[in-house]
Every structure is written in structure tokens, then in C-alpha cells.
Design a protein around this motif. Structure first.
Motif, PDB file in Angstrom:
ATOM      1  N   UNK A 157       0.794  -1.227   0.000  1.00 30.08           N
ATOM      2  CA  UNK A 157       0.000   0.000   0.000  1.00 30.08           C
ATOM      3  C   UNK A 157       0.826   1.276   0.000  1.00 30.08           C
ATOM      4  N   UNK A 158       2.139   1.157  -0.086  1.00 27.90           N
ATOM      5  CA  UNK A 158       2.975   2.356  -0.150  1.00 27.90           C
ATOM      6  C   UNK A 158       2.661   3.077  -1.456  1.00 27.90           C
ATOM      7  N   UNK A 159       2.474   4.378  -1.369  1.00 32.79           N
ATOM      8  CA  UNK A 159       2.143   5.168  -2.557  1.00 32.79           C
ATOM      9  C   UNK A 159       3.241   5.039  -3.612  1.00 32.79           C
ATOM     10  N   UNK A 160       2.881   5.028  -4.882  1.00 27.31           N
ATOM     11  CA  UNK A 160       3.888   4.849  -5.930  1.00 27.31           C
ATOM     12  C   UNK A 160       4.812   6.045  -6.125  1.00 27.31           C
ATOM     13  N   UNK A 161       4.460   7.200  -5.572  1.00 27.93           N
ATOM     14  CA  UNK A 161       5.279   8.399  -5.775  1.00 27.93           C
ATOM     15  C   UNK A 161       6.723   8.245  -5.297  1.00 27.93           C
ATOM     16  N   UNK A 162       6.970   7.728  -4.076  1.00 22.78           N
ATOM     17  CA  UNK A 162       8.376   7.592  -3.660  1.00 22.78           C
ATOM     18  C   UNK A 162       9.107   6.455  -4.362  1.00 22.78           C
ATOM     19  N   UNK A 163       8.397   5.558  -4.998  1.00 21.77           N
ATOM     20  CA  UNK A 163       9.044   4.457  -5.709  1.00 21.77           C
ATOM     21  C   UNK A 163       8.237   3.177  -5.606  1.00 21.77           C
ATOM     22  N   UNK A 164       8.716   2.165  -6.265  1.00 24.54           N
ATOM     23  CA  UNK A 164       8.068   0.862  -6.247  1.00 24.54           C
ATOM     24  C   UNK A 164       8.099   0.297  -4.828  1.00 24.54           C
ATOM     25  N   UNK A 165       6.989  -0.267  -4.358  1.00 25.05           N
ATOM     26  CA  UNK A 165       6.910  -0.781  -2.985  1.00 25.05           C
ATOM     27  C   UNK A 165       7.954  -1.861  -2.739  1.00 25.05           C
ATOM     28  N   UNK A 166       8.229  -2.677  -3.743  1.00 25.94           N
ATOM     29  CA  UNK A 166       9.186  -3.769  -3.566  1.00 25.94           C
ATOM     30  C   UNK A 166      10.606  -3.227  -3.391  1.00 25.94           C
ATOM     31  N   UNK A 167      10.941  -2.189  -4.128  1.00 24.35           N
ATOM     32  CA  UNK A 167      12.256  -1.553  -3.980  1.00 24.35           C
ATOM     33  C   UNK A 167      12.395  -0.947  -2.590  1.00 24.35           C
ATOM     34  N   UNK A 168      11.338  -0.281  -2.137  1.00 21.40           N
ATOM     35  CA  UNK A 168      11.359   0.345  -0.814  1.00 21.40           C
ATOM     36  C   UNK A 168      11.505  -0.727   0.266  1.00 21.40           C
ATOM     37  N   UNK A 169      10.748  -1.811   0.138  1.00 27.37           N
ATOM     38  CA  UNK A 169      10.832  -2.896   1.124  1.00 27.37           C
ATOM     39  C   UNK A 169      12.219  -3.534   1.136  1.00 27.37           C
ATOM     40  N   UNK A 170      12.745  -3.854  -0.049  1.00 32.82           N
ATOM     41  CA  UNK A 170      14.069  -4.496  -0.100  1.00 32.82           C
ATOM     42  C   UNK A 170      15.153  -3.606   0.482  1.00 32.82           C
ATOM     43  N   UNK A 171      15.101  -2.306   0.201  1.00 32.51           N
ATOM     44  CA  UNK A 171      16.103  -1.395   0.756  1.00 32.51           C
ATOM     45  C   UNK A 171      15.948  -1.296   2.265  1.00 32.51           C
ATOM     46  N   UNK A 172      14.697  -1.243   2.762  1.00 34.03           N
ATOM     47  CA  UNK A 172      14.452  -1.222   4.197  1.00 34.03           C
ATOM     48  C   UNK A 172      15.012  -2.478   4.852  1.00 34.03           C
ATOM     49  N   UNK A 173      14.754  -3.635   4.274  1.00 32.52           N
ATOM     50  CA  UNK A 173      15.232  -4.907   4.816  1.00 32.52           C
ATOM     51  C   UNK A 173      16.754  -4.949   4.819  1.00 32.52           C
ATOM     52  N   UNK A 174      17.364  -4.515   3.717  1.00 31.07           N
ATOM     53  CA  UNK A 174      18.828  -4.526   3.616  1.00 31.07           C
ATOM     54  C   UNK A 174      19.448  -3.599   4.650  1.00 31.07           C
ATOM     55  N   UNK A 175      18.893  -2.399   4.812  1.00 33.08           N
ATOM     56  CA  UNK A 175      19.419  -1.461   5.791  1.00 33.08           C
ATOM     57  C   UNK A 175      19.178  -1.963   7.209  1.00 33.08           C
ATOM     58  N   UNK A 176      18.058  -2.617   7.449  1.00 30.78           N
ATOM     59  CA  UNK A 176      17.769  -3.165   8.779  1.00 30.78           C
ATOM     60  C   UNK A 176      18.749  -4.266   9.136  1.00 30.78           C
ATOM     61  N   UNK A 177      19.033  -5.132   8.181  1.00 31.89           N
ATOM     62  CA  UNK A 177      19.996  -6.206   8.415  1.00 31.89           C
ATOM     63  C   UNK A 177      21.394  -5.667   8.682  1.00 31.89           C
ATOM     64  N   UNK A 178      21.725  -4.561   8.041  1.00 32.85           N
ATOM     65  CA  UNK A 178      23.047  -3.951   8.231  1.00 32.85           C
ATOM     66  C   UNK A 178      23.124  -3.133   9.513  1.00 32.85           C
ATOM     67  N   UNK A 179      21.969  -2.881  10.154  1.00 29.40           N
ATOM     68  CA  UNK A 179      21.964  -2.120  11.399  1.00 29.40           C
ATOM     69  C   UNK A 179      21.918  -0.617  11.200  1.00 29.40           C
ATOM     70  N   UNK A 180      21.578  -0.157  10.010  1.00 24.88           N
ATOM     71  CA  UNK A 180      21.580   1.278   9.729  1.00 24.88           C
ATOM     72  C   UNK A 180      20.535   2.047  10.523  1.00 24.88           C
ATOM     73  N   UNK A 181      19.427   1.426  10.907  1.00 21.34           N
ATOM     74  CA  UNK A 181      18.360   2.141  11.586  1.00 21.34           C
ATOM     75  C   UNK A 181      18.356   2.002  13.085  1.00 21.34           C
ATOM     76  N   UNK A 182      19.331   1.339  13.659  1.00 20.62           N
ATOM     77  CA  UNK A 182      19.320   1.094  15.111  1.00 20.62           C
ATOM     78  C   UNK A 182      19.209   2.356  15.954  1.00 20.62           C
ATOM     79  N   UNK A 183      19.898   3.442  15.631  1.00 21.90           N
ATOM     80  CA  UNK A 183      19.770   4.633  16.481  1.00 21.90           C
ATOM     81  C   UNK A 183      18.367   5.236  16.473  1.00 21.90           C
TER      82      UNK A 183
END
Length: 68
Positions: free
Chosen positions: A35-61
Motif C-alpha cells: 500500500x505504499x504510494x507509488x510516488x516515492x518508488x516501487x513498494x518492492x524496492x522500498x521494502x528491499x532497501x528497508x530490509x537490507x538497511x535493517x539487516x546492516x543495522x543502519x536504523x538502530x539509532x
């Protein structure tokens, strides 16, 4: 540090700013990734980048500020 992801030869990678906008919108609204709006980008791209950054620990702070 957020690293720009590599893309295939057929198109340039999405800008980090639009991906972050999509991630924050999804976390703020509590909707599904589909349900992510298409304006910021494809939902799958947004999800994959979020997952990749989460696994790398980028969002911990910032994780304590995210809605549950």
C-alpha cells in the motif's frame, strides 16, 4: 552510513531520499508494503532497501522512535 545500492544496466538506482520517504510513510501509517504510494518508488524496492538497511543495522539509532 547508508550506501547507495547497485542497480542493473537497464536503469539507475532509486534515490535514497525517495526510498526513505516511502519507508517513513509506511512506518507512520502502519500499512502493508503493497500500500505504499507509488510516488516515492516501487513498494518492492522500498521494502528491499528497508530490509537490507535493517539487516546492516543502519536504523538502530532511530528504532526507538518508530511506531510499533
Amino acid at each position: 552510513m547508508i550506501v547507495r545500492s547497485a542497480s542493473g544496466p537497464w536503469r539507475p538506482p532509486e534515490e535514497n531520499r525517495s526510498i526513505i520517504t516511502g519507508i517513513l510513510w509506511r512506518l507512520r501509517c502502519g500499512t502493508t508494503w503493497h500500500d505504499v504510494a507509488p510516488k516515492p518508488g516501487n513498494w518492492n524496492t522500498i521494502y528491499r532497501r528497508f530490509w537490507r538497511w535493517s539487516e546492516a543495522g543502519s536504523g538502530r539509532p532511530y528504532r526507538s522512535r518508530w511506531p510499533r
